[in-house]
Design a protein around this motif. Structure first.
Motif, PDB file in Angstrom:
ATOM      1  N   SER A  30       1.029  -0.951  -0.137  1.00 23.41           N
ATOM      2  CA  SER A  30      -0.211   0.001   0.192  1.00 23.41           C
ATOM      3  C   SER A  30       0.819   1.171   0.407  1.00 23.41           C
ATOM      4  O   SER A  30       1.580   1.227   0.505  1.00 23.41           O
ATOM      5  N   GLU A 298       2.591   2.795  22.476  1.00 23.21           N
ATOM      6  CA  GLU A 298       3.745   3.356  20.836  1.00 23.21           C
ATOM      7  C   GLU A 298       3.086   4.745  20.543  1.00 23.21           C
ATOM      8  O   GLU A 298       4.155   5.408  20.539  1.00 23.21           O
ATOM      9  N   TYR A 327      23.588  -3.003   8.083  1.00 30.27           N
ATOM     10  CA  TYR A 327      24.325  -4.312   9.050  1.00 30.27           C
ATOM     11  C   TYR A 327      24.886  -3.488  10.189  1.00 30.27           C
ATOM     12  O   TYR A 327      24.345  -2.662  10.976  1.00 30.27           O
TER      13      TYR A 327
HETATM   14  N1  ACO Z   1       0.916   4.140   4.730  1.00 32.55           N
HETATM   15  C1  ACO Z   1       1.316   4.624   6.176  1.00 32.55           C
HETATM   16  N2  ACO Z   1       2.491   3.709   7.256  1.00 32.55           N
HETATM   17  C2  ACO Z   1       1.595   2.665   6.936  1.00 32.55           C
HETATM   18  C3  ACO Z   1       1.095   1.711   5.557  1.00 32.55           C
HETATM   19  C4  ACO Z   1       0.763   2.525   4.420  1.00 32.55           C
HETATM   20  N3  ACO Z   1       0.017   2.522   3.407  1.00 32.55           N
HETATM   21  N4  ACO Z   1       0.793   0.707   5.814  1.00 32.55           N
HETATM   22  C5  ACO Z   1       1.526  -0.001   6.904  1.00 32.55           C
HETATM   23  N5  ACO Z   1       1.502   1.019   7.396  1.00 32.55           N
HETATM   24  C6  ACO Z   1       3.287   0.844   8.394  1.00 32.55           C
HETATM   25  C7  ACO Z   1       2.285   0.084   9.045  1.00 32.55           C
HETATM   26  O1  ACO Z   1       1.090   0.195  10.601  1.00 32.55           O
HETATM   27  C8  ACO Z   1       3.583   0.152  10.343  1.00 32.55           C
HETATM   28  O2  ACO Z   1       4.265   0.693  11.455  1.00 32.55           O
HETATM   29  P1  ACO Z   1       3.892   0.064  12.536  1.00 32.55           P
HETATM   30  O3  ACO Z   1       4.504  -0.509  13.500  1.00 32.55           O
HETATM   31  O4  ACO Z   1       3.738   2.050  13.336  1.00 32.55           O
HETATM   32  O5  ACO Z   1       2.169   0.135  13.249  1.00 32.55           O
HETATM   33  C9  ACO Z   1       4.339  -0.425   9.402  1.00 32.55           C
HETATM   34  O6  ACO Z   1       4.253   0.350   8.239  1.00 32.55           O
HETATM   35  C10 ACO Z   1       5.271  -1.850   8.737  1.00 32.55           C
HETATM   36  O7  ACO Z   1       4.114  -2.294   8.341  1.00 32.55           O
HETATM   37  P2  ACO Z   1       3.888  -3.697   9.173  1.00 32.55           P
HETATM   38  O8  ACO Z   1       2.958  -4.190   8.511  1.00 32.55           O
HETATM   39  O9  ACO Z   1       4.202  -3.923  10.359  1.00 32.55           O
HETATM   40  O10 ACO Z   1       5.009  -4.165   8.433  1.00 32.55           O
HETATM   41  P3  ACO Z   1       5.658  -5.682   7.721  1.00 32.55           P
HETATM   42  O11 ACO Z   1       5.634  -6.679   8.930  1.00 32.55           O
HETATM   43  O12 ACO Z   1       5.305  -6.308   6.332  1.00 32.55           O
HETATM   44  O13 ACO Z   1       6.956  -5.706   7.736  1.00 32.55           O
HETATM   45  C11 ACO Z   1       9.523  -5.465   8.729  1.00 32.55           C
HETATM   46  C12 ACO Z   1       8.504  -5.278   7.915  1.00 32.55           C
HETATM   47  C13 ACO Z   1       8.975  -6.602   9.707  1.00 32.55           C
HETATM   48  C14 ACO Z   1       9.504  -4.876  10.081  1.00 32.55           C
HETATM   49  C15 ACO Z   1      10.401  -6.835   8.113  1.00 32.55           C
HETATM   50  O14 ACO Z   1      10.663  -5.552   7.153  1.00 32.55           O
HETATM   51  C16 ACO Z   1      11.165  -6.744   8.484  1.00 32.55           C
HETATM   52  O15 ACO Z   1      10.708  -8.178   8.657  1.00 32.55           O
HETATM   53  N6  ACO Z   1      12.429  -6.262   8.504  1.00 32.55           N
HETATM   54  C17 ACO Z   1      13.765  -7.361   8.695  1.00 32.55           C
HETATM   55  C18 ACO Z   1      13.900  -7.427  10.248  1.00 32.55           C
HETATM   56  C19 ACO Z   1      14.333  -6.798  10.789  1.00 32.55           C
HETATM   57  O16 ACO Z   1      14.947  -5.496  10.901  1.00 32.55           O
HETATM   58  N7  ACO Z   1      13.803  -6.187  11.994  1.00 32.55           N
HETATM   59  C20 ACO Z   1      14.496  -5.565  12.852  1.00 32.55           C
HETATM   60  C21 ACO Z   1      15.870  -5.507  13.648  1.00 32.55           C
HETATM   61  S1  ACO Z   1      17.045  -6.795  13.619  1.00 32.55           S
HETATM   62  C22 ACO Z   1      17.933  -5.801  12.373  1.00 32.55           C
HETATM   63  O17 ACO Z   1      18.671  -5.182  12.636  1.00 32.55           O
HETATM   64  C23 ACO Z   1      17.721  -6.837  10.868  1.00 32.55           C
END
Ligand code: ACO
Length: 448
Positions: A30, A298, A327
């Protein structure tokens, strides 16, 4: 040795990148999910001519040249990386090519690995060495180098790539306050790389976010405790000018800083103002676990911390937002953004860094800025890094080209007996690139 710390820095990231807005549309996510939801603008990636070894060769050569450091003056070289190219031979040994030429092979140190934390382990090793009785008076050199790539899916937009080199020694413009450190280490399966045939991690996204935030809280508690014992007064956000976080994506950085304010509120630290107290009061009785699940907390804590975030964190976010998760280099790229943005105003100020590596290992630590003397001054570090120039001269790839490049790299990962395109037309002069991997898996690089 006094005021041991970072004397000089340089950063390299690939000139090839993809806009998050374009990637979002291409992935069918989205609108706003990657740019507002994750808070990311752009993502750098290695094409088939670059990897963690070429990037680190570039960063180290550039640092030595720009600060006029004789390779003989390096006595310790430590690399942090989680990008596995060889299960035995360290990246450090590839970098020795630079030093052997000048006849210097008397250099301690190897690679450190634990997800995004290896760079911090390497940095601590070098600082500890300079502070120790085995120090021989020469400089330490720390290199953080990673290519963060994810399989197609929700984690893909959280990739990135960069190498950072940092020169370590006494009388540094960026000095460690070595007594002020809080760590949290524990066993978790939030992000790991058990499949040795693939460069991609196995990642439990939601768990990794919670692990990260719990590590922020725990490190901050230990950090504050040590500060109190040392200084005889409570630590609060007002005791540091800036807070720099490991930055997988910007939204997590916003949430992390909000958590620090919530911690101050819970400890009843003196700096928390009345409005914040009012906003956070409804959450004071939540258990730890509940507090990580509460969307209302949050939101409320992000709102309450907004103006502090703008002042103390926003200046650190430029490179991570533009380049992505690097990283091991991520927290130091955030730190480099601060020097880029604020170099002339930093002297005398304290900055807190938070380093996190999944699996998990984390440390919060404190640095103090000093004016420094040329070439090791904050203003010279900013001009050497030339962040604005490097960002401006990048080449945007359409998402299709990025995906195509990822597919080729999947194929090449762990492979032997191939030559690359050797196409270095997009690289700037002085950049190293991969030319060949021979039938014995030996890798060959050239310099543009
Ligand atoms: N407009 C604005 N915001 C949106 C929209 C939109 N259209 N759609 C979703 N969002 C927001 C969500 O509300 C969420 O924000 P919030 O957490 O403030 O509510 C955010 O975007 C992300 O959406 P999610 O549905 O939670 O995303 P998803 O689960 O699909 O993936 C994640 C996010 C888990 C971070 C994924 O990218 C991932 O696994 N990344 C790798 C792991 C990572 O980096 N972890 C961090 C620590 S470990 C490390 O450094 C590797």
């Amino acid at each position: 040795a006094k005021n041991v710390g970072i004397l000089a820095m340089d950063i390299y990231f690939p000139p090839t990148c993809v806009q998050q807005e374009a990637l979002e549309a291409h992935d069918g996510a989205s609108k706003g999910k990657y740019t507002i939801g994750l808070g990311q603008d752009c993502m750098a990636f290695c094409t088939e001519v670059e990897d963690v070894i070429s990037m680190s060769l570039t960063a180290v050569t550039s640092l030595l040249a720009k600060y006029k450091i004789d390779p003989k003056q390096i006595g310790r070289l430590e690399v942090g990386s989680e990008t596995v190219i060889d299960k035995s031979k360290s990246i450090k040994t590839f970098l020795m090519q630079i030093f052997e030429k000048s006849g210097n092979t008397d250099i301690e140190g190897v690679d450190s690995t634990n997800a995004c934390y290896g760079g911090t382990a390497a940095l601590f090793n070098c600082v500890n060495w300079v502070e120790s009785s085995s120090w021989d008076g020469r400089y330490g050199l720390v290199v953080c180098t990673d290519s963060a790539v994810y399989a197609e899916g929700p984690a893909r937009p959280t990739g990135g790539a960069a190498a950072i080199a940092m020169l370590i020694g006494p009388d540094a413009p960026i000095a460690f306050e070595s007594k002020l450190r809080g760590s949290h280490m524990s066993h978790a399966y939030d992000f790991y790389k058990p499949n040795l045939a693939s460069e991609y991690p196995v990642v439990d996204g939601k768990l990794s976010q919670t692990c990260y935030l719990m590590a922020v809280d725990t490190c901050y508690k230990y950090f504050c405790h040590k500060y109190e014992k040392l200084e005889g007064k409570q630590f609060s956000l007002s005791d540091a000018a800036y807070f720099v976080f490991h930055s997988p994506y910007n939204k997590l950085v916003q949430k992390s800083f909000a958590r620090l304010l919530f911690n101050d509120f819970l400890r009843n630290a003196s700096s928390v103002d009345e409005i914040t107290k009012e906003k956070l009061a409804p959450f004071s009785t939540l258990t730890g676990d509940e507090s990580y699940q509460s969307r209302d907390l949050e939101k409320a804590s992000q709102q309450a911390s907004k103006s502090l975030y703008d002042a103390k964190v926003q200046p650190t976010t430029l490179i991570p937002k533009q380049v992505g998760n690097m990283y091991t280099a991520s927290v130091y790229a955030a730190f480099a953004s601060l020097i880029h943005n604020k170099n002339s105003e930093l002297a005398g100020k304290r900055v807190i860094l938070f380093s996190y590596g999944s699996g998990l290992t984390a440390t919060m630590f404190s640095l103090r800025f000093h004016e420094g003397q040329h070439p090791f001054s904050l203003s010279n570090i900013a001009s050497v890094m030339n962040v604005a120039g490097k960002l401006k001269s990048r080449h945007e790839f359409p998402p299709e080209k990025f995906v195509e490049s990822m597919k080729l790299m999947e194929h090449r990962y762990g492979a032997k007996d191939f030559v690359t395109s050797k196409d270095c037309s997009l690289l700037s002069p002085g950049t190293y690139y991969l030319t060949e991997v021979d039938s014995m898996y030996r890798r060959f690089y050239a310099k543009k």
